[in-house]
Write an enzyme that holds these catalytic residues in place. Structure first.
Site, short mmCIF file in Angstrom:
data_model
loop_
_atom_site.label_atom_id
_atom_site.label_comp_id
_atom_site.label_asym_id
_atom_site.label_seq_id
_atom_site.Cartn_x
_atom_site.Cartn_y
_atom_site.Cartn_z
N LYS A 215 -12.61 -1.85 7.35
CA LYS A 215 -11.96 -2.83 8.24
C LYS A 215 -12.61 -2.70 9.61
CE LYS A 215 -8.62 -2.48 4.99
NZ LYS A 215 -8.61 -3.43 3.89
N ASP B 29 -1.49 6.60 6.50
CA ASP B 29 -2.55 5.73 6.00
C ASP B 29 -2.78 4.69 7.10
OD1 ASP B 29 -4.15 3.82 4.89
OD2 ASP B 29 -2.82 3.32 3.21
N TRP C 36 0.84 -1.21 0.00
CA TRP C 36 0.00 0.00 0.00
C TRP C 36 0.86 1.25 0.00
CZ3 TRP C 36 -4.39 -0.87 -1.94
CH2 TRP C 36 -5.05 -2.08 -1.70
C1 LIG Z 1 -3.43 -0.01 4.31
C2 LIG Z 1 -4.35 0.14 3.15
N1 LIG Z 1 -4.28 1.27 2.42
C3 LIG Z 1 -5.09 1.47 1.37
C4 LIG Z 1 -6.01 0.52 0.98
C5 LIG Z 1 -6.90 0.79 -0.21
O1 LIG Z 1 -8.17 1.01 0.25
P1 LIG Z 1 -9.43 1.19 -0.73
O2 LIG Z 1 -9.71 -0.14 -1.29
O3 LIG Z 1 -10.47 1.70 0.22
O4 LIG Z 1 -9.08 2.19 -1.76
C6 LIG Z 1 -6.13 -0.66 1.71
C7 LIG Z 1 -7.11 -1.69 1.31
O5 LIG Z 1 -7.16 -2.77 1.83
C8 LIG Z 1 -5.28 -0.85 2.81
O6 LIG Z 1 -5.35 -1.98 3.53
#
Ligand SMILES: Cc1ncc(COP(=O)(O)O)c(C=O)c1O
Length: 366
Positions: A199, A175, A105
């Site tokens: 989550k 994040d 991520w």
């Molecule tokens: C740490 C993290 N950042 C970003 C995301 C991306 O999230 P989204 O699918 O809401 O765009 C996720 C998705 O699992 C994640 O776990």
């Protein structure tokens, strides 16, 4: 039927607190006092004002959000925040932004930020297969950078900072999608925090952004309206139609956290107990289960491990699913097993998985 519910170890969307789902079910046809379903009410109605105010109030109370911070409810997922952070805080900054990359991520966040300005990756765990986070001494935050971005919990690899980073003069951007509301979080140490709800906070469809008001002025004046934090802040997240139902469920989930769990410290204690059960089973297996994360970087939310062969992993997953322990497959990019233990996973779910791990190991270890 609640009796049909299995233990869902999925990484998100994922298990939600039963009391929140039951309340939503009870009130689905008629939100008390409104004569309509929450799916039917206007976002300009007093009923929705009460919901969004309560959702914000719950977050302020649970996280101790200080004055001078805005809480926004946006769409586009945490993924859009990879871009919005850079559009608002880097594009006009005339200085680089620093990124600590501890997993996939974080990599994605870097890729979007690079479109807007200079990015320095100040720590990268890729060479170690993203199995650890840096020690505090390995980082030297630069107060002159536009900001320092990190991912508090990398959901795919299952590595987590044991504590939030200390700003040490830098503007921290985090994040925290996959450990948001799982433990106390020092909001005041951060310039901006963001988390997709799906989550620990609610269903997919809403993303929470908590931002220091002083940072809002760093954005260039010509940003597209929907990409500009200022517009969302000025309009209390209602510049356009917000995800009403997702915000409503977020309110119910945070009600549960406040009133039934008793806050984030209590939640953290329970989460530590749950994860501790699985890590103890890994450590006691004499190498049959191989945890991905280094011991000091283990995630309390996503426990990731491999087994001696892919065939054993397939057997493990199939037998676990037959017992009602489901969605344990590791992310398609890494394989193996990933047990996500978000807030709503009861202790009994972690215990049932631990028992199965012990039994499976006894049957199959050489
Ligand atoms: C740490 C993290 N950042 C970003 C995301 C991306 O999230 P989204 O699918 O809401 O765009 C996720 C998705 O699992 C994640 O776990």
């Amino acid at each position: 039927m609640t009796s049909d519910r299995i233990f869902n170890f999925g990484a998100g969307p994922c298990t939600l607190p039963l009391p929140a789902l039951q309340k939503a079910q009870r009130d689905l046809l008629c939100l008390p006092g409104s004569g309509m379903s929450v799916l039917e009410i206007s976002h300009r109605s007093p009923a929705f004002d009460a919901i969004i105010d309560k959702a914000q109030d719950n977050l302020r109370s649970l996280l101790g959000v200080p004055a001078g911070y805005k809480i926004l409810f946006l769409q586009g997922g945490a993924t859009l925040q990879f871009s919005m952070v850079a559009l608002n805080l880097l594009r006009a900054a005339d200085k680089p932004a620093d990124y600590v990359v501890t997993g996939v991520w974080g990599e994605k966040a870097v890729k979007e930020a690079q479109r807007e300005g200079e990015v320095r990756v100040v720590w990268n765990g890729k060479a170690g297969s993203y199995s650890s986070v840096p020690q505090p001494a390995e980082l030297a935050p630069d107060a002159q950078a536009a900001y320092l971005h990190y991912t508090s919990n990398e959901t795919i690899q299952g590595v987590q900072f044991p504590q939030a980073l200390q700003p040490r003069g830098a503007t921290l951007v985090c994040d925290c999608s996959s450990d948001f509301l799982s433990r106390p979080l020092p909001v005041a140490d951060h310039g901006l925090l963001y988390a997709g709800a799906q989550k620990n906070a609610g269903p997919a469809g809403v993303t929470i952004v908590i931002v220091r008001e002083a940072l809002l002025e760093r954005a260039p004046q010509d940003l597209h309206t929907m990409l500009d934090y200022r517009i969302h802040a000025q309009n209390n997240s209602m510049y356009n139609t917000p995800p009403v139902f997702a915000i409503y469920l977020l309110q119910l989930v945070t009600d549960w956290l406040r009133n039934e769990i008793g806050g984030l410290q209590k939640m953290a204690e329970l989460n530590t107990r749950k994860a501790g059960l699985l890590y103890a089973a890994i450590d006691a297996s004499a190498g049959f289960y191989r945890g991905h994360a280094r011991a000091d970087s283990r995630s309390q939310m996503n426990v990731t491990f491999r087994m001696p062969s892919e065939q054993l992993e397939r057997d493990f997953l199939a037998q676990a699913a037959a017992r009602g322990l489901q969605s344990l497959e590791g992310h398609r990019s890494v394989g193996g097993v990933r047990a996500s233990l978000y807030n709503a996973m009861p202790l009994a779910g972690a215990q049932a998985l631990r028992d199965f791990m012990v039994e499976f190991c006894a049957q199959h270890a050489q």
